[in-house]
Design an enzyme around this catalytic site. Structure first.
Site, PDB file in Angstrom:
ATOM      1  N   LYS A 276      -6.257   4.790  -3.532  1.00  0.00           N
ATOM      2  CA  LYS A 276      -7.739   6.141  -3.233  1.00  0.00           C
ATOM      3  C   LYS A 276      -8.380   5.950  -3.705  1.00  0.00           C
ATOM      4  O   LYS A 276      -8.292   6.294  -5.264  1.00  0.00           O
ATOM      5  CB  LYS A 276      -6.912   6.966  -2.046  1.00  0.00           C
ATOM      6  CG  LYS A 276      -7.188   6.762  -0.748  1.00  0.00           C
ATOM      7  CD  LYS A 276      -6.515   7.498   0.617  1.00  0.00           C
ATOM      8  CE  LYS A 276      -6.441   6.794   1.806  1.00  0.00           C
ATOM      9  NZ  LYS A 276      -5.491   8.010   2.837  1.00  0.00           N
TER      10      LYS A 276
ATOM     11  N   ARG B  95       2.940   5.990   2.146  1.00  0.00           N
ATOM     12  CA  ARG B  95       2.040   4.918   3.249  1.00  0.00           C
ATOM     13  C   ARG B  95       1.918   3.884   1.920  1.00  0.00           C
ATOM     14  O   ARG B  95       0.557   4.529   1.048  1.00  0.00           O
ATOM     15  CB  ARG B  95       1.091   5.375   3.201  1.00  0.00           C
ATOM     16  CG  ARG B  95       0.499   3.927   4.517  1.00  0.00           C
ATOM     17  CD  ARG B  95      -0.389   4.071   5.709  1.00  0.00           C
ATOM     18  NE  ARG B  95      -1.048   3.427   6.717  1.00  0.00           N
ATOM     19  CZ  ARG B  95      -1.789   2.507   5.304  1.00  0.00           C
ATOM     20  NH1 ARG B  95      -3.028   2.744   4.445  1.00  0.00           N
ATOM     21  NH2 ARG B  95      -2.614   1.194   6.446  1.00  0.00           N
TER      22      ARG B  95
HETATM   23  N1  PMM Z   1      -5.026   5.715   4.843  1.00  0.00           N
HETATM   24  C1  PMM Z   1      -5.068   4.688   6.064  1.00  0.00           C
HETATM   25  C2  PMM Z   1      -5.301   3.998   6.331  1.00  0.00           C
HETATM   26  N2  PMM Z   1      -4.046   4.976   7.434  1.00  0.00           N
HETATM   27  N3  PMM Z   1      -2.914   5.909   8.323  1.00  0.00           N
HETATM   28  C3  PMM Z   1      -1.944   6.613   6.948  1.00  0.00           C
HETATM   29  N4  PMM Z   1      -0.766   7.873   8.194  1.00  0.00           N
HETATM   30  N5  PMM Z   1      -2.184   8.166   6.225  1.00  0.00           N
HETATM   31  C4  PMM Z   1      -3.016   7.469   5.218  1.00  0.00           C
HETATM   32  O1  PMM Z   1      -3.416   8.261   5.074  1.00  0.00           O
HETATM   33  C5  PMM Z   1      -4.227   6.607   6.326  1.00  0.00           C
HETATM   34  C6  PMM Z   1      -3.292   5.964   6.848  1.00  0.00           C
HETATM   35  C7  PMM Z   1      -6.955   4.003   4.446  1.00  0.00           C
HETATM   36  O2  PMM Z   1      -5.946   3.266   3.772  1.00  0.00           O
HETATM   37  P1  PMM Z   1      -6.516   1.885   4.221  1.00  0.00           P
HETATM   38  O3  PMM Z   1      -7.678   1.305   4.666  1.00  0.00           O
HETATM   39  O4  PMM Z   1      -5.817   1.100   2.376  1.00  0.00           O
HETATM   40  O5  PMM Z   1      -5.348   1.579   5.152  1.00  0.00           O
END
Ligand code: PMM
Length: 281
Positions: free
Chosen positions: A222, A258
């Site tokens: 991020k 994650r």
């Molecule tokens: N961040 C993203 C997508 N899904 N789910 C959870 N539980 N926590 C998060 O911080 C989160 C998520 C955004 O990141 P990506 O686009 O790399 O998937």
């Protein structure tokens, strides 16, 4: 053994679960467009699983700042074939969705976790649907869709406000009949939060832990992690720093992390586990 030792001895805590990210989207911020075809997506997920991912999180809608929404039908076309295939191979699957119809279809296809970055706020049917399914539910802190979220990052006390808003989500879930043992909370790093606000949340995870629910942390690649690095060329350059966040999240008692790059987090958590065992021997 003297009395002092008896008083300070504790059992080692388990390491957090590693959730490997599989975005089957054309536009996610760090891996969009890489795994759009079902076979390639499955192959990548199997690789993440072999590297040590305990769960594969399949997402069909990008949540990067400014992203356009996709219809639930389009989302389901992207994720369901992958969910079916991974579940049939015995891999634990979570589905990253804000849509209750996708949540239901994903559970029917074999997903055992619904990961909702909107914490149920994007779809008023979500809690009713979750209460009718045999799934764990990750409820994230959220204030609005990606297009508006940077304007919503206004807090009196970011940690206290996120804690209160998550507590409201959890209370509502329980009113809807969702099993409290199936709820996992997530501070929603990067969602309506600016750089330093994310570090304030990470630095005070104990305050979220006091709500009494397992905590999921999604810091991988991020912007607030990237801001620490100079002369960055590629998103993957954020992976070593992400792995350090994983270890520190473990030390703060997180239930899961994650991540995009499973290998570096797996190594960081192996170090953390050895350290934890040393501290409790
Ligand atoms: N961040 C993203 C997508 N899904 N789910 C959870 N539980 N926590 C998060 O911080 C989160 C998520 C955004 O990141 P990506 O686009 O790399 O998937």
């Amino acid at each position: 053994m003297n009395n002092d030792m008896v008083l300070v001895r504790r059992v080692p805590r388990p390491r957090p679960r590693i959730m490997g990210i599989l975005n089957v989207t054309p536009d996610s911020f760090s891996d969009g467009g890489s795994w759009q075809n079902v076979d390639e997506a499955v192959e990548h997920a199997v690789e993440l699983h072999k590297q040590g991912a305990d769960i594969i999180d399949v997402g069909g809608e990008s949540t990067r700042p400014g992203a356009d929404r996709v219809s639930p039908e389009e989302e389901q076309q992207r994720v369901l074939p992958v969910v079916r295939e991974l579940s049939s191979r015995g891999i634990r699957v979570s589905v990253d969705t804000m849509n209750s119809t996708t949540a239901r279809a994903a559970a029917e296809a074999g997903a055992s976790i619904i990961n909702d970055v909107s914490g149920g706020l994007a779809d008023e049917e979500m809690y009713r649907v979750i209460s009718s399914l045999e799934v764990d539910y990750i409820v994230s802190h959220w204030r609005g869709h990606s297009k508006d979220m940077n304007d919503l990052a206004r807090y009196n006390d970011v940690v206290g406000d996120v804690r209160t808003e998550l507590q409201q989500r959890v209370a509502e879930l329980i009113i809807w009949g969702v099993d409290e043992n199936r709820i996992i909370i997530d501070p929603g790093l990067g969602f309506a939060k600016q750089g330093q606000q994310n570090w304030q949340l990470l630095g005070r995870l104990d305050r979220l832990e006091s709500l009494g629910f397992p905590i999921m942390i999604g810091a991988s690649r991020k912007g607030f992690v990237g801001e620490l690095l100079s002369d960055e060329q590629e998103m993957t350059e954020r992976d070593p720093a992400t792995a350090v966040v994983s270890a520190l999240a473990a030390q703060s008692g997180a239930w899961g992390v994650r991540v995009h790059d499973v290998e570096s987090t797996k190594a960081a958590l192996a170090v953390w586990s050895a350290w934890e065992k040393g501290a409790t021997a």
